[in-house]
Design a protein around this motif. Structure first.
Motif, PDB file in Angstrom:
ATOM      1  N   GLY A 235       9.704   2.441 -18.139  1.00 29.65           N
ATOM      2  CA  GLY A 235       8.911   1.652 -17.204  1.00 29.65           C
ATOM      3  C   GLY A 235       9.329   1.898 -15.779  1.00 29.65           C
ATOM      4  O   GLY A 235       9.485   3.039 -15.350  1.00 29.65           O
ATOM      5  N   SER A 236       9.566   0.831 -15.039  1.00 24.55           N
ATOM      6  CA  SER A 236       9.933   0.974 -13.624  1.00 24.55           C
ATOM      7  C   SER A 236      10.757  -0.226 -13.165  1.00 24.55           C
ATOM      8  O   SER A 236      10.476  -0.824 -12.135  1.00 24.55           O
ATOM      9  N   ASP A 237      11.764  -0.577 -13.954  1.00 23.36           N
ATOM     10  CA  ASP A 237      12.587  -1.709 -13.565  1.00 23.36           C
ATOM     11  C   ASP A 237      14.016  -1.570 -14.084  1.00 23.36           C
ATOM     12  O   ASP A 237      14.327  -0.691 -14.892  1.00 23.36           O
ATOM     13  N   VAL A 238      14.877  -2.450 -13.587  1.00 20.49           N
ATOM     14  CA  VAL A 238      16.277  -2.516 -13.997  1.00 20.49           C
ATOM     15  C   VAL A 238      16.563  -3.933 -14.495  1.00 20.49           C
ATOM     16  O   VAL A 238      16.213  -4.915 -13.828  1.00 20.49           O
ATOM     17  N   SER A 239      17.161  -4.041 -15.671  1.00 16.98           N
ATOM     18  CA  SER A 239      17.543  -5.344 -16.219  1.00 16.98           C
ATOM     19  C   SER A 239      18.980  -5.650 -15.838  1.00 16.98           C
ATOM     20  O   SER A 239      19.840  -4.774 -15.875  1.00 16.98           O
ATOM     21  N   VAL A 240      19.237  -6.905 -15.485  1.00 14.46           N
ATOM     22  CA  VAL A 240      20.583  -7.354 -15.141  1.00 14.46           C
ATOM     23  C   VAL A 240      21.086  -8.263 -16.256  1.00 14.46           C
ATOM     24  O   VAL A 240      20.466  -9.293 -16.558  1.00 14.46           O
ATOM     25  N   ILE A 241      22.199  -7.884 -16.872  1.00 14.12           N
ATOM     26  CA  ILE A 241      22.765  -8.640 -17.981  1.00 14.12           C
ATOM     27  C   ILE A 241      23.987  -9.419 -17.518  1.00 14.12           C
ATOM     28  O   ILE A 241      24.886  -8.849 -16.876  1.00 14.12           O
ATOM     29  N   ASP A 242      24.015 -10.705 -17.829  1.00 15.13           N
ATOM     30  CA  ASP A 242      25.206 -11.519 -17.613  1.00 15.13           C
ATOM     31  C   ASP A 242      26.151 -11.216 -18.775  1.00 15.13           C
ATOM     32  O   ASP A 242      25.839 -11.504 -19.936  1.00 15.13           O
ATOM     33  N   THR A 243      27.308 -10.642 -18.501  1.00 19.21           N
ATOM     34  CA  THR A 243      28.196 -10.200 -19.572  1.00 19.21           C
ATOM     35  C   THR A 243      28.957 -11.352 -20.226  1.00 19.21           C
ATOM     36  O   THR A 243      29.600 -11.159 -21.261  1.00 19.21           O
ATOM     37  N   THR A 244      28.889 -12.536 -19.631  1.00 15.03           N
ATOM     38  CA  THR A 244      29.511 -13.703 -20.262  1.00 15.03           C
ATOM     39  C   THR A 244      28.621 -14.238 -21.374  1.00 15.03           C
ATOM     40  O   THR A 244      29.083 -14.534 -22.481  1.00 15.03           O
ATOM     41  N   THR A 245      27.319 -14.310 -21.091  1.00 15.88           N
ATOM     42  CA  THR A 245      26.374 -14.838 -22.074  1.00 15.88           C
ATOM     43  C   THR A 245      25.627 -13.732 -22.828  1.00 15.88           C
ATOM     44  O   THR A 245      24.960 -14.001 -23.825  1.00 15.88           O
ATOM     45  N   ASN A 246      25.750 -12.499 -22.327  1.00 20.36           N
ATOM     46  CA  ASN A 246      25.008 -11.362 -22.891  1.00 20.36           C
ATOM     47  C   ASN A 246      23.508 -11.637 -22.969  1.00 20.36           C
ATOM     48  O   ASN A 246      22.845 -11.426 -23.991  1.00 20.36           O
ATOM     49  N   THR A 247      22.980 -12.133 -21.849  1.00 21.46           N
ATOM     50  CA  THR A 247      21.549 -12.368 -21.710  1.00 21.46           C
ATOM     51  C   THR A 247      21.060 -11.726 -20.422  1.00 21.46           C
ATOM     52  O   THR A 247      21.827 -11.539 -19.465  1.00 21.46           O
ATOM     53  N   VAL A 248      19.772 -11.379 -20.381  1.00 19.48           N
ATOM     54  CA  VAL A 248      19.167 -10.809 -19.175  1.00 19.48           C
ATOM     55  C   VAL A 248      18.845 -11.939 -18.211  1.00 19.48           C
ATOM     56  O   VAL A 248      18.125 -12.887 -18.546  1.00 19.48           O
ATOM     57  N   THR A 249      19.399 -11.844 -16.999  1.00 22.55           N
ATOM     58  CA  THR A 249      19.205 -12.902 -16.001  1.00 22.55           C
ATOM     59  C   THR A 249      18.263 -12.500 -14.876  1.00 22.55           C
ATOM     60  O   THR A 249      17.824 -13.349 -14.103  1.00 22.55           O
ATOM     61  N   ALA A 250      17.948 -11.211 -14.771  1.00 24.00           N
ATOM     62  CA  ALA A 250      17.032 -10.749 -13.723  1.00 24.00           C
ATOM     63  C   ALA A 250      16.443  -9.407 -14.116  1.00 24.00           C
ATOM     64  O   ALA A 250      17.043  -8.637 -14.875  1.00 24.00           O
ATOM     65  N   THR A 251      15.241  -9.144 -13.615  1.00 23.52           N
ATOM     66  CA  THR A 251      14.586  -7.845 -13.790  1.00 23.52           C
ATOM     67  C   THR A 251      14.116  -7.379 -12.416  1.00 23.52           C
ATOM     68  O   THR A 251      13.364  -8.087 -11.740  1.00 23.52           O
ATOM     69  N   ILE A 252      14.580  -6.199 -12.002  1.00 24.42           N
ATOM     70  CA  ILE A 252      14.354  -5.722 -10.639  1.00 24.42           C
ATOM     71  C   ILE A 252      13.384  -4.539 -10.640  1.00 24.42           C
ATOM     72  O   ILE A 252      13.674  -3.504 -11.246  1.00 24.42           O
ATOM     73  N   PRO A 253      12.226  -4.638  -9.975  1.00 25.04           N
ATOM     74  CA  PRO A 253      11.312  -3.496  -9.876  1.00 25.04           C
ATOM     75  C   PRO A 253      11.931  -2.388  -9.030  1.00 25.04           C
ATOM     76  O   PRO A 253      12.486  -2.651  -7.953  1.00 25.04           O
ATOM     77  N   VAL A 254      11.852  -1.139  -9.536  1.00 25.79           N
ATOM     78  CA  VAL A 254      12.328   0.023  -8.780  1.00 25.79           C
ATOM     79  C   VAL A 254      11.250   1.101  -8.829  1.00 25.79           C
ATOM     80  O   VAL A 254      10.074   0.782  -8.901  1.00 25.79           O
ATOM     81  N   GLY A 255      11.635   2.382  -8.817  1.00 24.39           N
ATOM     82  CA  GLY A 255      10.662   3.460  -8.894  1.00 24.39           C
ATOM     83  C   GLY A 255      10.259   3.764 -10.332  1.00 24.39           C
ATOM     84  O   GLY A 255      10.604   3.025 -11.271  1.00 24.39           O
ATOM     85  N   ASP A 256       9.537   4.862 -10.522  1.00 23.12           N
ATOM     86  CA  ASP A 256       9.043   5.239 -11.852  1.00 23.12           C
ATOM     87  C   ASP A 256      10.153   5.866 -12.690  1.00 23.12           C
ATOM     88  O   ASP A 256      10.920   6.693 -12.221  1.00 23.12           O
ATOM     89  N   SER A 257      10.221   5.463 -13.940  1.00 28.42           N
ATOM     90  CA  SER A 257      11.135   6.039 -14.928  1.00 28.42           C
ATOM     91  C   SER A 257      12.582   6.089 -14.432  1.00 28.42           C
ATOM     92  O   SER A 257      13.189   7.160 -14.347  1.00 28.42           O
ATOM     93  N   PRO A 258      13.158   4.940 -14.111  1.00 21.73           N
ATOM     94  CA  PRO A 258      14.562   4.931 -13.669  1.00 21.73           C
ATOM     95  C   PRO A 258      15.490   5.341 -14.809  1.00 21.73           C
ATOM     96  O   PRO A 258      15.292   4.924 -15.952  1.00 21.73           O
ATOM     97  N   THR A 259      16.482   6.152 -14.502  1.00 21.00           N
ATOM     98  CA  THR A 259      17.382   6.654 -15.545  1.00 21.00           C
ATOM     99  C   THR A 259      18.842   6.350 -15.234  1.00 21.00           C
ATOM    100  O   THR A 259      19.470   5.540 -15.892  1.00 21.00           O
ATOM    101  N   GLY A 260      19.419   7.002 -14.223  1.00 20.43           N
ATOM    102  CA  GLY A 260      20.826   6.798 -13.923  1.00 20.43           C
ATOM    103  C   GLY A 260      21.058   5.576 -13.057  1.00 20.43           C
ATOM    104  O   GLY A 260      20.181   5.127 -12.315  1.00 20.43           O
TER     105      GLY A 260
END
Length: 392
Positions: A235-260
């Motif tokens: 897709g075109s986003d980055v997921s942010v995981i809280d490592t204490t709860t191991n849940t996704v707390t935010a999704t950030i729109p970026v460019g197309d097909s983000p990889t690294g």
């Protein structure tokens, strides 16, 4: 690059198409070798994104002359930026003694090459699972975790004996891996399962599975260990995981097909390569918003930030180059020609060198970060993909 050339670069044969449908998007859409073993285990087919066609560049092991010519034009144009490299501030590295061995995944050989980072020679070759892609070394340098995309597993390597001591089942087509700063957990992206596996590095077992967006590919953990940033290559986003709860707390729109993705040493920014947009997004980790978008070469794949945080090195798969970004100005200050189809990149703990895997050259390029020139080229296994460097 005109549309006709771009489409020609994306074209794959019907023979290799079946492989990529099975592996999904685990290998960035780069065709890893016409001669991969037919006995390889593969993951279940991953359906394409609705409304999306071929989000990744397709590069065959035997590219045509006309594609090479166009790529040469791209490299020639990009080299004009290199004259600006003298304006870069010199890094202030820690002592060179902190640099240990370099570990390279050979996706076409089902092995990991171990490079002596002092002599720049291969000292060991370790058999692992099918289609190894990502690799991460624990902070104490004693173990390396390798994702086997074709075996749906992670191999754990004892870096002293250079042997596999455990094999951990994870999700489908695992690709990226990052170890937390305290060394207690490893986060693994499962491209074919749209999830992230969390491994307890003491017991070598999966303790959590986190659903994320389509095609999770790259992963990086913040220096404080509080969050993991995961790119969604489908897709075109980055997921942010809280490592204490191991849940996704935010999704950030970026460019197309983000990889690294790589986080700066101070934890304030994350740099994301947008493979489909030929750009790098800069994320402010305090607000989880994009503050800059930097044009780079064609189809950027991986990114690594120097230990002093002043520069980011980006591999451009189709341009056969590495872009050097000044993180103070967020501009490209140098473009370095390397081997064919550069994929992975890692900077030594002392900041003096960057190691780049060249997928179509079966080599690793060693870049002197003071001069931004290639000082060594090391032959490794077939289709080298990921790279990580241990501290000694």
């Amino acid at each position: 690059m005109d549309m006709e050339v771009r489409l020609r670069k994306r074209r794959i044969t019907s023979a290799t198409a079946g492989w990529w449908l099975r592996v999904g998007i685990a290998l960035l859409g780069v065709v890893i070798a016409a001669g991969l073993s037919t006995s390889m285990a593969v993951a279940s087919p991953t359906p394409p994104v609705p409304g999306q066609t071929e989000p990744f560049v397709q590069v065959s092991k035997n590219r045509s002359d006309n594609v090479s010519d166009n790529r040469s034009d791209s490299v020639s144009s990009a080299r004009t930026e290199s004259s600006e490299s003298t304006a870069e501030p010199s890094p202030t590295p820690p002592p060179p003694s902190q640099t240990g061995d370099t570990f390279v995944t050979n996706s076409g050989s089902n092995t990991v090459s171990v490079i002596d980072s002092t002599a720049n020679t291969v000292t060991a070759t370790i058999p692992v699972g099918n289609n190894p892609t990502g690799v991460a070394v624990t902070p104490d340098g004693t173990r390396a975790f390798v994702t086997n995309s074709g075996s749906n597993s992670v191999s754990v390597i004892d870096t002293t004996a250079n042997t596999v001591t455990a094999t951990i089942p994870v999700g489908n087509s695992p690709t990226g891996v990052a170890v937390t700063p305290d060394g207690t957990r490893a986060y693994v992206t499962n491209v074919g399962s749209n999830s992230v596996s969390v491994i307890d590095t003491t017991t070598n077992t999966v303790t959590a599975t986190i659903p994320v967006d389509f095609g999770p590919y790259g992963v990086a953990v913040t220096p404080d260990g509080a969050r993991a940033y995961v790119t969604s290559a489908g897709g075109s986003d980055v997921s942010v995981i809280d490592t204490t709860t191991n849940t996704v707390t935010a999704t950030i729109p970026v460019g197309d097909s983000p990889t690294g993705v790589a986080v700066t040493p101070d934890g304030t920014r994350a740099y994301v390569t947008n493979n489909g947009s030929n750009s790098v997004s800069v994320i402010d980790t305090s607000t989880n918003t994009v503050t800059a978008t930097i044009p780079v070469g064609n189809n950027p794949a991986s990114v690594a930030v120097t230990p002093d945080g002043t520069r980011a090195y980006v591999t451009n798969v189709v341009s056969d180059t590495v872009s050097v970004i000044d993180t103070n100005t967020n501009t490209v200050t140098a473009t370095i020609p390397v081997g064919n189809s550069p994929m992975g990149v890692a900077v030594t703990p002392d900041g003096t060198r960057a190691y780049v895997t060249n997928l179509d050259s079966d080599t690793v390029s060693v870049i002197d970060t003071n001069t931004n020139t290639v000082t060594a080229t090391i032959p490794v296994g077939d289709s080298p993909f990921g790279v990580a460097i241990a501290t000694s």
